[in-house]
Design a protein around this motif. Structure first.
Motif, mmCIF file in Angstrom:
data_model
loop_
_atom_site.group_PDB
_atom_site.id
_atom_site.type_symbol
_atom_site.label_atom_id
_atom_site.label_comp_id
_atom_site.label_asym_id
_atom_site.label_seq_id
_atom_site.Cartn_x
_atom_site.Cartn_y
_atom_site.Cartn_z
ATOM 1 N N GLU A 32 -6.529 -2.403 0.715
ATOM 2 C CA GLU A 32 -7.237 -1.742 1.151
ATOM 3 C C GLU A 32 -8.232 -2.428 2.228
ATOM 4 O O GLU A 32 -7.881 -3.043 3.582
ATOM 5 N N ARG A 33 -9.194 -3.056 0.900
ATOM 6 C CA ARG A 33 -9.351 -4.264 1.212
ATOM 7 C C ARG A 33 -9.049 -5.404 1.677
ATOM 8 O O ARG A 33 -10.023 -6.478 2.402
ATOM 9 N N PRO A 81 -7.374 0.799 -8.518
ATOM 10 C CA PRO A 81 -8.380 0.138 -7.870
ATOM 11 C C PRO A 81 -7.164 -0.522 -7.061
ATOM 12 O O PRO A 81 -7.391 -1.807 -6.573
ATOM 13 N N ASN A 100 -17.825 5.022 -5.542
ATOM 14 C CA ASN A 100 -18.059 5.256 -7.390
ATOM 15 C C ASN A 100 -18.489 5.691 -8.064
ATOM 16 O O ASN A 100 -18.844 6.085 -8.977
ATOM 17 N N TRP A 159 -18.619 -1.880 4.346
ATOM 18 C CA TRP A 159 -17.207 -1.759 3.835
ATOM 19 C C TRP A 159 -17.753 -1.572 1.547
ATOM 20 O O TRP A 159 -17.476 -0.220 0.417
ATOM 21 N N ARG A 217 -6.932 -0.131 -4.000
ATOM 22 C CA ARG A 217 -8.646 -0.294 -3.034
ATOM 23 C C ARG A 217 -8.244 -1.547 -2.682
ATOM 24 O O ARG A 217 -9.296 -2.207 -1.801
ATOM 25 N N ARG A 218 -7.870 -2.267 -3.754
ATOM 26 C CA ARG A 218 -7.862 -3.318 -3.744
ATOM 27 C C ARG A 218 -7.023 -4.063 -2.636
ATOM 28 O O ARG A 218 -7.622 -4.972 -1.480
ATOM 29 N N HIS A 230 0.882 -1.145 0.628
ATOM 30 C CA HIS A 230 0.091 -0.144 -0.208
ATOM 31 C C HIS A 230 1.092 1.490 0.050
ATOM 32 O O HIS A 230 0.689 1.863 -0.507
ATOM 33 N N PRO A 251 -7.215 7.989 -1.959
ATOM 34 C CA PRO A 251 -5.908 7.147 -1.015
ATOM 35 C C PRO A 251 -5.920 7.482 0.460
ATOM 36 O O PRO A 251 -5.007 8.661 0.599
ATOM 37 N N ASN A 283 -17.955 1.672 -0.832
ATOM 38 C CA ASN A 283 -17.893 2.065 -1.488
ATOM 39 C C ASN A 283 -18.684 1.621 -3.107
ATOM 40 O O ASN A 283 -17.975 2.667 -4.405
#
Length: 259
Positions: A141-142, A135, A173, A165, A138-139, A120, A185, A169
């Motif tokens: 982070e998830r 993207p 979006n 969550w 964000r993946r 990250h 972010p 999101n």
């Protein structure tokens, strides 16, 4: 060298209803199925190549998650977006997200969390967040959040957090599609690093800062667009007069409410 294209989140195997829920959830969160859009079980089975029973079961689960709603007269529809929803989500996350700081991490989880945190931070140092970089961030982070929620050992709480969550999101979006401002972010890697090092007070503070940034973005975008997605809007109505594929998406028309 960091290979962002090779990074994908793991996907556990699922039954037919789970596959249907995953597909529809992804479409709703990604705003392929737009807020306020009416949903036909028959159309969904054709569009997503799913069984009728699996679609019905998936819609029932998504209703419990707050992503769709249903009435006897109107049938299924994607949940609209409103200021009340934004406030509800932020309040719930402010209350529940700090539970992640109590997760019991074994050595394997700590190593995984450290790897995600380092990835990250490396991605945040990129001069350009275009292409697949944002993207991928964000993946990442998830995956950090999912790792911690699974480590709680409380499946019900983990499921509720996952719904919060996903709903968050979806809002991001939608506003990114309907406007120009991106949600930049936050330093979630600092939160993960603090947890690994046992600095729980710092972890809580970092998480609170991340949620405050999300709240500011969502409320600012709501005020900017004056958006309330009406119950008669949807992809078909929004795309009816679209002149070409390269046109920037516009928010669906509908009733308007102010904060």
């Amino acid at each position: 060298m960091l290979d962002t294209e090779a990074y994908v989140s793991p996907a556990p195997p699922e039954g037919k209803a789970g596959v249907a829920e995953r597909a529809l959830r992804s479409a709703i969160v990604g705003c392929v199925l737009m807020p306020g859009e009416r949903l036909s079980e028959t159309s969904l089975t054709i569009e997503f190549a799913l069984g009728r029973g699996a679609v019905r079961a998936a819609l029932a689960r998504l209703k419990a998650s707050g992503l769709v709603s249903s009435t006897a007269r109107s049938g299924w529809e994607v949940a609209p977006i409103s200021a009340a929803e934004i406030r509800e989500l932020i309040a719930a996350r402010r209350h529940l997200d700090p539970i992640l700081c109590s997760a019991a991490l074994d050595d394997a989880a700590r190593r995984r969390l450290t790897t995600l945190s380092q990835m990250h931070m490396a991605l945040l140092q990129r001069p350009d967040l275009g292409g697949d970089v944002l993207p991928t961030i964000r993946r990442c982070e998830r995956d950090m959040l999912d790792l911690l929620s699974n480590a709680l050992g409380m499946p019900v709480v983990a499921g509720f957090l996952a719904d919060l969550w996903d709903r968050s999101n979806r809002l991001v979006n939608f506003f990114e599609r309907s406007g120009r401002a991106k949600f930049l972010p936050t330093r979630l890697s600092s939160f993960a690093e603090a947890l690994v090092e046992g600095r729980n007070a710092d972890a809580v503070a970092n998480l609170a800062s991340a949620n405050a940034a999300l709240e500011a973005y969502l409320l600012d975008r709501f005020l900017e667009t004056d958006a309330m997605v009406g119950r008669k809007s949807g992809r078909r109505a929004a795309n009816k007069d679209k002149p070409g594929r390269n046109q920037r998406p516009q928010p669906p028309t509908g009733k308007t409410r102010t904060l």
